[in-house]
Write an enzyme that holds these catalytic residues in place. Structure first.
Site, PDB file in Angstrom:
ATOM      1  N   ASP A 204       0.893  -1.203  -0.066  1.00 49.56           N
ATOM      2  CA  ASP A 204       0.106  -0.022   0.022  1.00 49.56           C
ATOM      3  C   ASP A 204       0.780   1.201   0.148  1.00 49.56           C
ATOM      4  OD1 ASP A 204      -2.703   0.985   0.426  1.00 49.56           O
ATOM      5  OD2 ASP A 204      -2.143   1.860   2.120  1.00 49.56           O
TER       6      ASP A 204
ATOM      7  N   GLU B  50       1.591  -0.469  -5.021  1.00 47.91           N
ATOM      8  CA  GLU B  50       0.351   0.423  -5.329  1.00 47.91           C
ATOM      9  C   GLU B  50       1.106   1.913  -5.739  1.00 47.91           C
ATOM     10  OE1 GLU B  50      -3.570   2.844  -3.521  1.00 47.91           O
ATOM     11  OE2 GLU B  50      -1.726   2.448  -2.252  1.00 47.91           O
TER      12      GLU B  50
ATOM     13  N   ASP C 213     -11.001   1.150  -3.579  1.00 47.01           N
ATOM     14  CA  ASP C 213     -10.734   2.694  -3.749  1.00 47.01           C
ATOM     15  C   ASP C 213     -11.605   3.452  -4.687  1.00 47.01           C
ATOM     16  OD1 ASP C 213      -9.100   2.952  -1.486  1.00 47.01           O
ATOM     17  OD2 ASP C 213      -7.502   2.121  -2.994  1.00 47.01           O
TER      18      ASP C 213
END
Length: 582
Positions: free
Chosen positions: A327, A356, A423
């Site tokens: 992340d 990410e 998201d």
């Protein structure tokens, strides 16, 4: 000739080894400016009678974006060294382009040529081969299935009786995933990407409290081991999500800093500007975004680094996971990721490392950090063309060509392609509740190179806007599922598995034939598959500039023979076709 637009660098994005004895060279020129490019190349030490022995090979035009044409060639040099340059031609001019400048003709001085000193095996970008054939399914554990109500946190809401809020708990857990593994296997899924499972206070778990414990509301370590065992029985890989950029507010070292201030032994674990530490009205320490509940970790601090690296090693070693999704990966220092890769690959060389990163990611994709990043440029362009209809087919092709040649070919094969996630708004919502558009966007996802991922519930028609709307409970009542889209998704996944050209074999290119229809071509030496999608509400007739000769053609969607009448293909409004030529 517009020489100012000619661009090449002898780096890992435009000149690189794709195998031990094979190089790939790329160059870009101004759009519609150059008609031919030839590569002049040779070993810098290969001379005869005081003359350098160089060779010539035509480069292939591969496509265009709004500003540039892209050219590419594969070569197999007899040695592992290379000097090379380019001969560029149009109707008015022919020039040589080398590392130092342009010339009217190819110079004899090899110092004017680009240089690849040696093709070292360790410099070749590699990613786990299994990833290239994997179809992922992203699970947000709190919302997938409640399999053990004894684990429910206080205030748990009965499953799916209301819309989710940012602080809602519905009781999803690991047992719920185990209970539905047969569903995933039947769908054709071969990899599960879990959002974080570690102890945290939120429902999303991106605010880690303990990097070495499973959240009590999901289960325990034995339950995770059971889940992984059951996945392996079904040939399903497991990828966990880690947050090494920041911790949660209740992470014990941060709580120690809040309590003891400058006297805390953990004060340098975070980026604290001054003391005393304050959280409101604004935090006086670095955070994820401006969220005081997520203090940024100082990954350059030896103790922090060792703590996080041991967490990465622990789950890889003790639970034999197949991948780490990382992340906010772009905000962590590169040195940390280099060491991270080295450590986890020692345990499992085939472990997939996915970062990410939402923007140009080449700094992380040089073979020393990540195997792939989440391909959000793919997501954006697919949504704009099919779901929102805000760009033309031509713009889509140009945008995707730029994305395609942003990274080397081996990187593209491991790219993590997605059309929705925790998201982003739900695909059906993005498509204005148009079922056929959902099918079209799934078609692009599951016939594109890379490794595709389906967000849980998209295949059965879940709706929802941005967080928290996109985090609804999974719909398990078959009467409320969109069985048409579900079966269509199964069909696409099956085709991808059975037709290598719909995955990572062969080349990918686009035909710009119509502004109403998207046409993609996947092709190898003796086979091709055309993917045709009519985006409009009108019939469309496409004249495909492709020679079939005496080969057979079949419609993969109907499994019936297709009559190839000089490349004319008729599409009904919103229709999807896949024509295999073999």
């Amino acid at each position: 000739m517009n020489t100012a637009a000619v661009y090449h660098r002898a780096d890992r994005s435009m000149a690189y080894a794709v195998a031990k004895d094979q190089m790939q060279i790329r160059i870009k020129t101004a759009k519609n400016d150059v008609s031919q490019v030839k590569l002049i190349h040779g070993d810098p030490y290969d001379w005869s009678k005081e003359k350098w022995n160089k060779h010539e090979k035509s480069m292939n035009y591969k496509g265009s974006d709004q500003l540039h044409d892209y050219w590419e060639v594969h070569i197999e040099p007899p040695y592992h060294r290379l000097r090379y340059g380019f001969i560029l031609s149009n109707k008015k001019q022919t020039v040589f382009y080398g590392e130092k400048s342009f010339h009217q003709q190819a110079p004899e001085d090899i110092g004017e040529y680009f240089c690849l000193p040696y093709m070292n095996q360790s410099d070749i970008f590699t990613s786990p081969k299994w990833v290239h054939d994997t179809v992922w399914y992203q699970i947000f554990p709190e919302r997938f299935a409640n399999g053990d109500s004894s684990l429910n946190p206080p205030g748990t809401i009965p499953w799916a009786i209301e819309e989710p809020k940012r602080d809602s708990f519905f009781g999803g857990d690991l047992q719920g995933v185990i209970d539905h593994l047969d569903y995933l296997q039947d769908l054709g899924i071969t990899g599960i990407y879990f959002t974080p499972l570690f102890e945290a206070s939120s429902n999303h778990k991106y605010d880690t409290i303990d990097y070495f414990e499973i959240d009590q509301h999901f289960g325990d370590k034995e339950k995770l081991k059971e889940l992984i065992r059951e996945c392996k029985k079904r040939n399903i890989r497991v990828m966990l999500d880690a947050v090494f950029n920041h911790s949660g507010f209740f992470f014990p070292p941060f709580q120690d800093v809040l309590e003891k201030g400058e006297n805390s032994r953990y004060k340098d674990w975070f980026h604290i500007w001054d003391f005393p530490v304050q959280t409101t009205p604004e935090p006086n320490y670095d955070t994820f975004a401006f969220t005081y509940m997520m203090p940024k970790l100082n990954t350059e601090h030896p103790e922090v680094k060792n703590y996080l690296l041991e967490a990465a090693r622990y789950w890889a070693r003790e639970f034999e996971i197949d991948g780490w999704r990382l992340d906010v990966a772009n905000e962590v220092d590169h040195a940390f990721w280099r060491e991270f890769r080295e450590e986890v690959k020692k345990i499992n060389p085939d472990l997939y490392i996915l970062g990410e990163v939402w923007h140009d990611s080449i700094p992380w994709l040089r073979g020393d950090q990540f195997d792939a990043v989440m391909n959000y440029p793919f997501t954006t362009n697919a949504l704009q063309l099919i779901a929102k209809r805000t760009i033309s087919v031509q713009t889509f092709i140009e945008n995707m060509t730029r994305v395609q040649y942003m990274y080397p070919e081996p990187v593209n094969k491991a790219a993590f392609n997605l059309i929705g996630s925790h998201d982003t708004p739900r695909i059906l919502t993005e498509c204005g509740n148009n079922q056929q558009r959902v099918k079209q966007i799934l078609t692009v996802l599951l016939t594109y190179y890379g490794t595709p991922c389906i967000y849980y519930g998209d295949e059965v028609g879940l709706t929802g806007g941005m967080d928290p709307g996109c985090r609804k409970c999974m719909e398990w009542n078959e009467e409320n599922q969109d069985q048409d889209v579900l079966n269509y998704t199964k069909k696409l996944i099956s085709l991808r598995k059975n037709e290598p050209l719909l995955a990572n074999d062969g080349d990918l290119s686009f035909y710009h034939i119509s502004e109403n229809s998207l046409v993609m071509k996947r092709e190898s030496h003796d086979e091709a598959v055309l993917i045709l999608i009519n985006l409009s509400d009108k019939k469309d007739t496409l004249k495909i500039p492709y020679r079939v000769n005496k080969r057979k053609t079949i419609d993969l969607m109907t499994e019936e023979a297709h009559k190839w009448k000089k490349g004319k293909i008729k599409l009904q409004p919103q229709e999807i076709k896949m024509i295999k030529i073999f």
